[in-house]
Each structure stands twice: as structure tokens, then as C-alpha cells.
Design a protein around this motif. Structure first.
Motif, PDB file in Angstrom:
ATOM      1  N   ARG A 143       8.910   3.879  -7.639  1.00  0.00           N
ATOM      2  CA  ARG A 143       8.441   2.487  -7.607  1.00  0.00           C
ATOM      3  C   ARG A 143       9.487   1.552  -8.215  1.00  0.00           C
ATOM      4  O   ARG A 143       9.729   0.465  -7.697  1.00  0.00           O
ATOM      5  CB  ARG A 143       7.116   2.344  -8.365  1.00  0.00           C
ATOM      6  N   LEU A 144      10.071   1.985  -9.308  1.00  0.00           N
ATOM      7  CA  LEU A 144      11.122   1.195  -9.945  1.00  0.00           C
ATOM      8  C   LEU A 144      12.310   1.022  -8.994  1.00  0.00           C
ATOM      9  O   LEU A 144      12.849  -0.077  -8.842  1.00  0.00           O
ATOM     10  CB  LEU A 144      11.562   1.863 -11.248  1.00  0.00           C
ATOM     11  N   LEU A 145      12.703   2.096  -8.338  1.00  0.00           N
ATOM     12  CA  LEU A 145      13.779   2.036  -7.349  1.00  0.00           C
ATOM     13  C   LEU A 145      13.401   1.104  -6.197  1.00  0.00           C
ATOM     14  O   LEU A 145      14.203   0.274  -5.770  1.00  0.00           O
ATOM     15  CB  LEU A 145      14.090   3.445  -6.821  1.00  0.00           C
ATOM     16  N   ALA A 146      12.165   1.206  -5.712  1.00  0.00           N
ATOM     17  CA  ALA A 146      11.707   0.383  -4.587  1.00  0.00           C
ATOM     18  C   ALA A 146      11.778  -1.108  -4.905  1.00  0.00           C
ATOM     19  O   ALA A 146      12.024  -1.924  -4.008  1.00  0.00           O
ATOM     20  CB  ALA A 146      10.282   0.778  -4.201  1.00  0.00           C
ATOM     21  N   SER A 147      11.607  -1.460  -6.160  1.00  0.00           N
ATOM     22  CA  SER A 147      11.649  -2.878  -6.538  1.00  0.00           C
ATOM     23  C   SER A 147      13.029  -3.490  -6.285  1.00  0.00           C
ATOM     24  O   SER A 147      13.173  -4.711  -6.237  1.00  0.00           O
ATOM     25  CB  SER A 147      11.246  -3.053  -8.001  1.00  0.00           C
ATOM     26  N   ASN A 148      14.034  -2.671  -6.104  1.00  0.00           N
ATOM     27  CA  ASN A 148      15.389  -3.164  -5.824  1.00  0.00           C
ATOM     28  C   ASN A 148      15.569  -3.632  -4.384  1.00  0.00           C
ATOM     29  O   ASN A 148      16.521  -4.354  -4.091  1.00  0.00           O
ATOM     30  CB  ASN A 148      16.428  -2.081  -6.130  1.00  0.00           C
ATOM     31  N   SER A 196       0.820  -1.210   0.000  1.00  0.00           N
ATOM     32  CA  SER A 196       0.000   0.000   0.000  1.00  0.00           C
ATOM     33  C   SER A 196       0.856   1.263   0.000  1.00  0.00           C
ATOM     34  O   SER A 196       0.403   2.325  -0.413  1.00  0.00           O
ATOM     35  CB  SER A 196      -0.924   0.003   1.222  1.00  0.00           C
ATOM     36  N   ARG A 197       2.092   1.135   0.436  1.00  0.00           N
ATOM     37  CA  ARG A 197       2.974   2.306   0.439  1.00  0.00           C
ATOM     38  C   ARG A 197       3.352   2.746  -0.969  1.00  0.00           C
ATOM     39  O   ARG A 197       3.750   3.874  -1.186  1.00  0.00           O
ATOM     40  CB  ARG A 197       4.235   2.012   1.246  1.00  0.00           C
ATOM     41  N   ASN A 198       3.245   1.835  -1.932  1.00  0.00           N
ATOM     42  CA  ASN A 198       3.627   2.164  -3.302  1.00  0.00           C
ATOM     43  C   ASN A 198       2.793   3.299  -3.878  1.00  0.00           C
ATOM     44  O   ASN A 198       3.242   3.988  -4.788  1.00  0.00           O
ATOM     45  CB  ASN A 198       3.530   0.936  -4.209  1.00  0.00           C
TER      46      ASN A 198
END
Length: 93
Positions: A12-17, A2-4
Motif C-alpha cells: 500500500r505504501l508503494l502504491a501511494s507512489n 478497492s484494490r488496496n
């Protein structure tokens, strides 16, 4: 997560790391048996990728006590920030 919803497309792309880094950390820790050194290395990698800060990145037992490599039930726990959004994750080792 839900934070996305608080993240831009680039964030979001960075968070996927985050989870990828957990997996790489686990793999490296198992091969070189130096958890503190490995965690420090990947904390720096996350910051270099663009994470704003790392609140914690630790290896703990399932009951949240400090873990050693020889402990049977342990996990990596991480809380990292991108801007004002705090992301948390964990991975069984």
C-alpha cells in the motif's frame, strides 16, 4: 481504491507512489517538452521502487487518441502492477 484490500501494508505504501509519479511526470513534461523521454524515465523509477511491471504509461487525448504536447485536452494514463494487483490511474495535463 478497492484494490488496496489486496495489498500488504508495505505494498500500500508503494502504491501511494503511483499518483506522485504521475504528478512529477506532468511537471517535467511541461518544462522539457519531451513526453516519451519523461515517461520512460518514470517507468524505470516505478520499477526501481518495486512495482512488478507497467502495462502502459501513455499520454492520450481525452478521447484516448495518441496525444502531442500541443493538444489541448490530454491526460497521462497508467496501469502498473504490484504482485498480482493491477493499479490504474490518470491525471489531466
Amino acid at each position: 481504491s478497492s484494490r488496496n484490500q489486496y495489498l500488504s501494508n508495505d505494498e500500500r505504501l508503494l502504491a501511494s507512489n503511483l499518483y506522485k509519479v504521475l504528478r512529477h511526470t506532468k511537471k517535467e513534461m511541461k518544462s522539457i517538452q519531451k513526453p516519451a523521454t519523461t515517461i520512460l524515465k518514470y517507468k524505470k523509477i516505478l520499477i526501481n521502487m518495486g512495482f512488478t511491471s507497467i502495462d502502459y504509461f501513455e499520454m492520450r487525448t481525452d478521447d484516448l487518441k495518441k496525444a502531442k504536447m500541443e493538444d489541448k485536452r490530454k491526460r497521462l494514463f497508467i496501469a502498473a502492477n504490484i504482485g498480482k494487483t493491477r493499479l490504474i490511474d490518470n491525471l489531466k495535463i
